[in-house]
Scaffold this motif. Structure first.
Motif, short mmCIF file in Angstrom:
data_model
loop_
_atom_site.label_atom_id
_atom_site.label_comp_id
_atom_site.label_asym_id
_atom_site.label_seq_id
_atom_site.Cartn_x
_atom_site.Cartn_y
_atom_site.Cartn_z
N LEU A 397 71.96 36.08 115.75
CA LEU A 397 72.14 37.53 115.72
C LEU A 397 71.91 38.06 114.31
O LEU A 397 71.96 37.31 113.33
CB LEU A 397 73.58 37.91 116.13
CG LEU A 397 74.03 37.56 117.55
CD1 LEU A 397 75.54 37.78 117.67
CD2 LEU A 397 73.29 38.40 118.58
N ILE A 398 71.65 39.36 114.23
CA ILE A 398 71.57 40.07 112.95
C ILE A 398 72.60 41.19 112.99
O ILE A 398 72.77 41.86 114.02
CB ILE A 398 70.16 40.66 112.74
CG1 ILE A 398 69.11 39.55 112.64
CG2 ILE A 398 70.12 41.55 111.49
CD1 ILE A 398 67.67 40.04 112.67
N ILE A 399 73.33 41.39 111.89
CA ILE A 399 74.28 42.51 111.84
C ILE A 399 73.98 43.42 110.66
O ILE A 399 73.29 43.03 109.70
CB ILE A 399 75.75 42.03 111.75
CG1 ILE A 399 76.00 41.22 110.47
CG2 ILE A 399 76.14 41.24 112.99
CD1 ILE A 399 77.47 40.95 110.18
N GLY A 400 74.48 44.63 110.74
CA GLY A 400 74.31 45.61 109.67
C GLY A 400 74.97 46.92 110.11
O GLY A 400 75.56 46.99 111.19
N PRO A 401 74.88 47.96 109.32
CA PRO A 401 75.43 49.25 109.74
C PRO A 401 74.57 49.86 110.85
O PRO A 401 73.37 49.61 110.93
CB PRO A 401 75.36 50.12 108.47
CG PRO A 401 74.93 49.20 107.36
CD PRO A 401 74.25 48.03 107.99
N SER A 402 75.19 50.69 111.69
CA SER A 402 74.42 51.44 112.69
C SER A 402 73.77 52.66 112.07
O SER A 402 72.71 53.10 112.51
CB SER A 402 75.33 51.89 113.84
OG SER A 402 75.92 50.78 114.47
N ALA A 403 74.42 53.22 111.06
CA ALA A 403 73.90 54.42 110.38
C ALA A 403 74.30 54.35 108.92
O ALA A 403 75.32 53.74 108.58
CB ALA A 403 74.47 55.69 111.03
N PRO A 404 73.53 54.96 108.02
CA PRO A 404 73.84 54.88 106.59
C PRO A 404 75.01 55.77 106.18
O PRO A 404 75.50 55.70 105.06
CB PRO A 404 72.55 55.35 105.92
CG PRO A 404 71.85 56.18 106.94
CD PRO A 404 72.24 55.63 108.28
N ASN A 405 75.46 56.64 107.12
CA ASN A 405 76.52 57.58 106.81
C ASN A 405 77.36 57.82 108.06
O ASN A 405 76.95 57.50 109.17
CB ASN A 405 75.92 58.92 106.34
CG ASN A 405 74.79 59.39 107.24
OD1 ASN A 405 73.62 59.09 106.99
ND2 ASN A 405 75.11 60.10 108.32
N VAL A 406 78.54 58.40 107.87
CA VAL A 406 79.33 58.83 109.01
C VAL A 406 78.83 60.21 109.44
O VAL A 406 77.93 60.78 108.80
CB VAL A 406 80.84 58.87 108.67
CG1 VAL A 406 81.38 57.47 108.46
CG2 VAL A 406 81.12 59.76 107.47
N ALA A 407 79.40 60.75 110.51
CA ALA A 407 78.97 62.05 111.03
C ALA A 407 79.05 63.13 109.95
O ALA A 407 80.04 63.23 109.23
CB ALA A 407 79.83 62.43 112.23
N TYR A 408 77.99 63.91 109.84
CA TYR A 408 77.94 64.98 108.83
C TYR A 408 78.20 66.34 109.50
O TYR A 408 78.26 66.45 110.73
CB TYR A 408 76.60 64.97 108.10
CG TYR A 408 75.40 64.84 108.99
CD1 TYR A 408 74.83 65.95 109.61
CD2 TYR A 408 74.82 63.59 109.24
CE1 TYR A 408 73.73 65.83 110.43
CE2 TYR A 408 73.71 63.46 110.08
CZ TYR A 408 73.18 64.58 110.67
OH TYR A 408 72.10 64.47 111.51
N GLY A 409 78.33 67.37 108.69
CA GLY A 409 78.68 68.68 109.18
C GLY A 409 77.59 69.33 110.01
O GLY A 409 76.40 69.13 109.76
N ILE A 410 78.01 70.09 111.01
CA ILE A 410 77.06 70.87 111.82
C ILE A 410 76.30 71.83 110.89
O ILE A 410 76.90 72.51 110.06
CB ILE A 410 77.81 71.65 112.92
CG1 ILE A 410 78.33 70.67 113.98
CG2 ILE A 410 76.92 72.70 113.56
CD1 ILE A 410 79.29 71.27 114.97
N GLY A 411 74.98 71.83 111.00
CA GLY A 411 74.16 72.70 110.16
C GLY A 411 73.77 72.11 108.82
O GLY A 411 72.93 72.66 108.11
N GLU A 412 74.34 70.92 108.49
CA GLU A 412 74.13 70.35 107.16
C GLU A 412 72.70 69.86 106.93
O GLU A 412 72.14 70.03 105.84
CB GLU A 412 75.12 69.20 106.95
CG GLU A 412 75.32 68.76 105.53
CD GLU A 412 76.42 67.71 105.39
OE1 GLU A 412 76.15 66.67 104.76
OE2 GLU A 412 77.51 67.91 105.93
#
Length: 489
Positions: A397-412
């Motif tokens: 298997l390979i592991i890593g983050p799913s996304a480089p950031n957490v959820a950001y603001g609407i409209g950001e």
């Protein structure tokens, strides 16, 4: 009646089999929960209440099979999967009035499993976007913080599950559109191997990348769902004639001897420090469970975003030619000539992001640029796949983050296409290589969920579920709930 919206598939199944509740009770409770929370979450475009209750009543008469965990379970469907006699819009003005005359193959499988489709879920228009903000109809909010985006394009599918509106949903993943919203909402999202699940009846965005998969609140629930929707389909020319194993068979918690790779590129520049820390802790958890975790390199993954946007946009420009204002969908009324019908219907029916990708794709495929762009992208795609093949010679298997950031603001980020595109840099290579990838909860940053991405070999989802389940049992991230589901502030 107890809070049914907070229970797992197995718990709901036990209640149904013991006749403590009926499928009709569960379906009614689901619609009550949706109506209660929908003003906060805005996950659904269309509800299917009358037909869902009819299906539930018929199932109660037939009886719930003890061997079928999914019988009577409510499920939400992403609105780019066609559903017979139920509005299917792909979240676009172009399809505002489109009611299909047939079901997608995954819908046939949903009905065969006696699941109850309760409605169609919001998404980015034609699955083009990473925040669900390009939808023509509404703005879905993150289940954890309603000022944040739910991710995309399967934002409605993820937010509805995380908010307890439904226990299970179907999404689609072209470059991370199941895994990123699953990460943003703290749930489990699986993008199966390309060809594992039929694409027949999926409104195509990028035919060589799209794949349908399940979103749930636990790994076991997800494995049950993939069991139901997988399999060969003669109506889909890209469907793989591979047997479908029982994806729940290896949910033992056992990890001894498993070899896991951690690519250094997945923890490099642009990854939020808290996310990097969470992934390193996850690697340590796997080590404590008996696995070996070693650093590797996927050198061509840095080209993934550029390759993806050439290939995906090129295929999109071709696939979206059919929406011309002639046969179905939106047609401009202010027309004098046939050319007006085409130009005005498409100009008015498609949103900004869809137009941007059609133009990018048409340019990449045009005479004089094909070799420099589309052909070159295809060659680099092969190099990305070869990187994965090399690593999988030595690792499971390979592991890593799913996304480089957490959820950001609407409209950001909605007015910054490049920032939006770059947020998929960790998920895109998996689609380019046709591999299976999943996201599971692995921590929190600023009170928002972090997703751990697990990548497997072709058609080896079973091992991914095995590792994901072991990690889930060894940690408590999956037990944390947003306020809307009864969690603490």
């Amino acid at each position: 009646m107890t809070k049914l919206y907070d229970k797992s598939l197995v718990e709901l199944h036990d209640l149904l089999v013991s006749k403590e509740i009926t499928a009709t009770d569960l379906t009614r409770a689901t619609f009550d929960r949706i109506k209660e929370t929908e003003p906060t979450v805005d996950a659904f475009i269309t509800l299917n209440e009358a037909k869902a209750l009819d299906l539930a009543k018929a199932l109660d008469l037939k009886g719930i099979s003890e061997s079928n965990v999914l019988a009577g379970i409510p499920i939400g469907i992403k609105d780019n999967i066609v559903t017979k006699d139920l509005l299917t819009t792909a979240a676009s003005k172009m399809l505002y009035n489109f009611t299909p005359i047939y079901d997608a193959t995954v819908m046939d499988k949903v009905y065969q499993a006696d699941m109850i489709p309760v409605g169609k879920l919001n998404m980015d228009e034609f699955a083009m976007g990473g925040s669900s903000e390009t939808s023509y109809f509404k703005l879905t909010k993150n289940a954890w913080d309603q000022t944040k985006v739910p991710g995309g394009s399967s934002g409605g599918s993820a937010a509805a599950v995380a908010a307890g509106q439904i226990p299970l949903s179907l999404g689609t993943d072209t470059g991370g559109s199941i895994r990123q919203p699953a990460a943003f909402n703290g749930i489990v999202g699986m993008k199966p191997t390309y060809g594992r699940v039929s694409r027949y009846g999926l409104i195509a965005f990028s035919s060589s990348l799209d794949q349908i998969g399940p979103l749930t609140r636990s790994v076991q629930d997800n494995a049950f769902a993939l069991n139901a929707i997988s399999g060969y389909d003669e109506k889909d020319g890209t469907s793989a004639g591979r047997s479908v194993p029982d994806f729940t068979a290896k949910l033992t918690g056992e990890m001894k001897g498993m070899r896991i790779a951690l690519p250094k590129e997945y923890l490099g520049e642009g990854i939020q420090p808290e996310i990097k820390e969470a992934i390193l802790k996850a690697a340590e958890t796997f080590r404590q469970l008996g696995a070996t975790v070693e650093e590797v390199s996927l050198p061509h993954s840095k080209y993934g975003v550029a390759v993806y946007y050439i290939i995906a946009s090129s295929e999109a420009s071709t696939n979206l030619q059919r929406f011309d204002g002639i046969r179905f969908g939106y047609r401009s009324e202010d027309v004098q000539t046939l050319e007006d019908v085409y130009i005005k219907s498409r100009s008015e029916g498609f949103g900004t992001e869809v137009k941007r990708r059609i133009m990018l794709g048409s340019f990449s495929l045009s005479s004089g640029f094909y070799d420099a762009y589309f052909k070159k992208a295809g060659q680099v795609r092969t190099l990305i796949k070869q990187d994965f093949d090399q690593v999988f010679q030595d690792f499971d298997l390979i592991i890593g983050p799913s996304a480089p950031n957490v959820a950001y603001g609407i409209g950001e980020n909605i007015n910054d296409p490049l920032a939006m595109y770059l947020s998929d840099l960790l998920t895109i290579p998996v689609n380019l290589a046709g591999l299976p990838g999943m996201s599971i909860p692995a921590g929190f940053s600023e009170g928002l969920p972090i997703g751990l991405q697990i990548i497997g070999k072709h058609f080896d989802e079973q091992t991914m579920y095995q590792a994901a389940y072991a990690f889930e049992q060894a940690t408590d991230f999956h037990t944390k709930k947003p306020v809307i589901l009864g969690g603490g502030k």
